[in-house]
Design a protein around this motif. Structure first.
Motif, mmCIF file in Angstrom:
data_model
loop_
_atom_site.group_PDB
_atom_site.id
_atom_site.type_symbol
_atom_site.label_atom_id
_atom_site.label_comp_id
_atom_site.label_asym_id
_atom_site.label_seq_id
_atom_site.Cartn_x
_atom_site.Cartn_y
_atom_site.Cartn_z
ATOM 1 N N VAL A 24 -4.127 19.901 28.409
ATOM 2 C CA VAL A 24 -3.005 19.667 29.336
ATOM 3 C C VAL A 24 -2.517 18.226 29.217
ATOM 4 O O VAL A 24 -3.218 17.364 28.703
ATOM 5 C CB VAL A 24 -3.412 19.947 30.814
ATOM 6 C CG1 VAL A 24 -3.885 21.367 30.988
ATOM 7 C CG2 VAL A 24 -4.459 18.960 31.310
ATOM 8 N N GLY A 25 -1.317 18.000 29.698
ATOM 9 C CA GLY A 25 -0.772 16.635 29.772
ATOM 10 C C GLY A 25 -0.208 16.165 28.449
ATOM 11 O O GLY A 25 0.234 16.953 27.609
ATOM 12 N N ASP A 26 -0.256 14.844 28.265
ATOM 13 C CA ASP A 26 0.354 14.224 27.082
ATOM 14 C C ASP A 26 -0.196 14.791 25.779
ATOM 15 O O ASP A 26 0.481 14.797 24.751
ATOM 16 C CB ASP A 26 0.084 12.714 27.099
ATOM 17 C CG ASP A 26 0.960 11.989 28.099
ATOM 18 O OD1 ASP A 26 1.830 12.643 28.692
ATOM 19 O OD2 ASP A 26 0.770 10.773 28.282
ATOM 20 N N MET A 55 6.486 14.048 27.536
ATOM 21 C CA MET A 55 5.190 13.470 27.921
ATOM 22 C C MET A 55 5.389 12.676 29.204
ATOM 23 O O MET A 55 5.475 11.444 29.183
ATOM 24 C CB MET A 55 4.669 12.592 26.785
ATOM 25 C CG MET A 55 4.381 13.391 25.536
ATOM 26 S SD MET A 55 4.227 12.371 24.074
ATOM 27 C CE MET A 55 2.496 11.948 24.138
ATOM 28 N N ILE A 56 5.495 13.388 30.299
ATOM 29 C CA ILE A 56 5.711 12.740 31.599
ATOM 30 C C ILE A 56 4.730 13.312 32.630
ATOM 31 O O ILE A 56 4.162 14.396 32.442
ATOM 32 C CB ILE A 56 7.169 12.895 32.100
ATOM 33 C CG1 ILE A 56 7.595 14.366 32.105
ATOM 34 C CG2 ILE A 56 8.130 12.045 31.295
ATOM 35 C CD1 ILE A 56 8.902 14.631 32.803
ATOM 36 N N ALA A 57 4.588 12.571 33.728
ATOM 37 C CA ALA A 57 3.603 12.940 34.750
ATOM 38 C C ALA A 57 3.832 14.338 35.356
ATOM 39 O O ALA A 57 2.858 15.087 35.520
ATOM 40 C CB ALA A 57 3.575 11.865 35.831
ATOM 41 N N LEU A 93 -8.524 11.326 21.048
ATOM 42 C CA LEU A 93 -9.505 12.413 20.962
ATOM 43 C C LEU A 93 -8.957 13.596 20.159
ATOM 44 O O LEU A 93 -9.701 14.289 19.455
ATOM 45 C CB LEU A 93 -9.863 12.865 22.391
ATOM 46 C CG LEU A 93 -10.887 13.969 22.553
ATOM 47 C CD1 LEU A 93 -12.253 13.508 22.063
ATOM 48 C CD2 LEU A 93 -10.965 14.406 24.013
HETATM 49 C C1 FAD Z 1 3.834 2.379 30.850
HETATM 50 C C2 FAD Z 1 4.034 3.840 31.164
HETATM 51 C C3 FAD Z 1 4.958 4.208 32.133
HETATM 52 C C4 FAD Z 1 5.154 5.550 32.446
HETATM 53 N N1 FAD Z 1 6.076 5.874 33.402
HETATM 54 C C5 FAD Z 1 6.247 7.146 33.745
HETATM 55 C C6 FAD Z 1 7.165 7.500 34.777
HETATM 56 O O1 FAD Z 1 7.821 6.648 35.373
HETATM 57 N N2 FAD Z 1 7.312 8.801 35.075
HETATM 58 C C7 FAD Z 1 6.586 9.775 34.447
HETATM 59 O O2 FAD Z 1 6.723 10.941 34.801
HETATM 60 N N3 FAD Z 1 5.722 9.473 33.466
HETATM 61 C C8 FAD Z 1 5.518 8.184 33.095
HETATM 62 N N4 FAD Z 1 4.635 7.866 32.099
HETATM 63 C C9 FAD Z 1 3.927 8.950 31.399
HETATM 64 C C10 FAD Z 1 2.766 9.448 32.239
HETATM 65 O O3 FAD Z 1 1.944 8.352 32.602
HETATM 66 C C11 FAD Z 1 1.948 10.441 31.410
HETATM 67 O O4 FAD Z 1 2.789 11.471 30.959
HETATM 68 C C12 FAD Z 1 0.835 11.063 32.238
HETATM 69 O O5 FAD Z 1 -0.016 10.064 32.742
HETATM 70 C C13 FAD Z 1 0.039 12.036 31.367
HETATM 71 O O6 FAD Z 1 -1.099 12.459 32.064
HETATM 72 P P1 FAD Z 1 -2.395 12.839 31.268
HETATM 73 O O7 FAD Z 1 -3.384 13.300 32.285
HETATM 74 O O8 FAD Z 1 -2.072 13.735 30.143
HETATM 75 O O9 FAD Z 1 -2.903 11.492 30.575
HETATM 76 P P2 FAD Z 1 -3.412 10.147 31.239
HETATM 77 O O10 FAD Z 1 -2.786 9.923 32.569
HETATM 78 O O11 FAD Z 1 -3.216 9.111 30.169
HETATM 79 O O12 FAD Z 1 -4.940 10.416 31.484
HETATM 80 C C14 FAD Z 1 -5.837 10.609 30.402
HETATM 81 C C15 FAD Z 1 -7.183 10.072 30.819
HETATM 82 O O13 FAD Z 1 -8.152 10.459 29.865
HETATM 83 C C16 FAD Z 1 -8.961 9.351 29.557
HETATM 84 N N5 FAD Z 1 -9.510 9.561 28.219
HETATM 85 C C17 FAD Z 1 -8.882 9.405 27.033
HETATM 86 N N6 FAD Z 1 -9.732 9.691 26.012
HETATM 87 C C18 FAD Z 1 -10.898 10.048 26.579
HETATM 88 C C19 FAD Z 1 -12.162 10.446 26.058
HETATM 89 N N7 FAD Z 1 -12.373 10.540 24.742
HETATM 90 N N8 FAD Z 1 -13.133 10.736 26.944
HETATM 91 C C20 FAD Z 1 -12.931 10.650 28.272
HETATM 92 N N9 FAD Z 1 -11.765 10.262 28.817
HETATM 93 C C21 FAD Z 1 -10.753 9.973 27.989
HETATM 94 C C22 FAD Z 1 -8.044 8.164 29.670
HETATM 95 O O14 FAD Z 1 -8.761 6.976 29.879
HETATM 96 C C23 FAD Z 1 -7.214 8.544 30.874
HETATM 97 O O15 FAD Z 1 -7.795 8.143 32.085
HETATM 98 C C24 FAD Z 1 4.406 6.544 31.781
HETATM 99 C C25 FAD Z 1 3.462 6.167 30.808
HETATM 100 C C26 FAD Z 1 3.285 4.838 30.506
HETATM 101 C C27 FAD Z 1 2.258 4.455 29.462
#
Ligand code: FAD
Length: 222
Positions: free
Chosen positions: A102-104, A117-119, A71
């Motif tokens: 926010v987030g990643d 880029m972590i949780a 996005l």
């Molecule tokens: C395999 C893997 C393992 C990981 N392990 C760890 C770990 O052990 N420890 C740790 O701290 N971090 C870990 N991470 C990183 C962590 O998952 C991310 O940093 C965290 O989830 C980021 O949160 P977020 O809300 O930014 O994104 P996300 O959790 O990715 O959430 C984003 C959401 O937005 C939705 N979305 C995207 N585009 C659109 C759109 N156009 N319209 C509507 N919705 C949309 C997606 O479907 C998703 O549900 C890992 C990541 C991966 C891929």
């Protein structure tokens, strides 16, 4: 199993003592660890490294980083590595104080380095954005975001993990228990926590996985 690591050590964010423990533990589990090696290509039957070396393999687990949601590309601004959007110190989009990222997807530097880029970063940013919106509604300026690093954890295998928090280092079984408890704690809802805990206990004792993939065989695809 072969672990391919582009850097000269494992778990770069961990203290050297825990890196050494992780390496020794993996080797004792029969895992071969290659350092200073980069994967440049992967095919169904093999993985190719930067120096041309070939590792025969059917299954490749990629763990070399995540990418912000696509996005962000819809915005007409230069993105940072990983498709991240540079944000203001209050997490708003530059020039658009009404938009928070926010987030990643958000790129913000703290003490000279980009936030990972972590949780935990994503969770703290989410809470901050909520507070910032509330402040704005009350006519106050949004507070600036500051990430509080509670520490790092990594699980290596059954009964083995490493953790570091506030200068305290844990390894082996205590770190593994801490990893399990913390991940249970952060699950949403009591029911989810109980279900996941029972699944883990079941897997620990009976080695039976909850998820299995049945994939089509090559010869059946015609
Ligand atoms: C395999 C893997 C393992 C990981 N392990 C760890 C770990 O052990 N420890 C740790 O701290 N971090 C870990 N991470 C990183 C962590 O998952 C991310 O940093 C965290 O989830 C980021 O949160 P977020 O809300 O930014 O994104 P996300 O959790 O990715 O959430 C984003 C959401 O937005 C939705 N979305 C995207 N585009 C659109 C759109 N156009 N319209 C509507 N919705 C949309 C997606 O479907 C998703 O549900 C890992 C990541 C991966 C891929």
């Amino acid at each position: 199993m072969v672990v391919v690591e582009a850097f000269d050590r494992l778990l770069a964010a961990m203290p050297a003592q825990l890196q050494t423990y992780t390496l020794e533990k993996l080797r004792s589990m029969g895992v071969e660890v290659l350092f200073n090696a980069r994967v440049v290509d992967a095919e169904p039957e093999r993985v190719i490294l930067h120096d041309g070396a070939i590792i025969p393999a059917h299954t490749l687990f990629w763990s070399a980083g995540v990418k912000g949601a696509p996005l962000a590309e819809a915005l007409d601004i230069p993105l940072k590595p990983g498709g991240r959007v540079p944000v203001e110190a209050d997490l708003s989009l530059p020039g658009h104080p009404e938009v928070f990222i926010v987030g990643d997807m958000a790129y913000l530097e703290q003490d000279g380095s980009p936030l990972p880029m972590i949780a935990p970063v994503a969770m703290q940013m989410g809470i901050h954005a909520g507070k910032a919106i509330k402040c704005r509604e009350q006519g106050q300026p949004a507070p600036l975001f500051r990430y509080f690093d509670k520490g790092n954890m990594a699980t290596i295998g059954k009964s083995a993990a490493v953790a570091v928090t506030q200068g305290m280092k844990l390894k082996g079984y205590p770190a593994w228990i801490a990893w399990l408890l913390l991940h249970l704690y952060y699950l949403i809802g009591f029911r989810n926590r109980v279900v996941v805990m029972l699944n883990w206990i079941w897997y620990y004792w009976f080695h039976e996985r909850q998820v299995r993939l049945i994939t089509e065989q090559e010869s059946m695809r015609q």
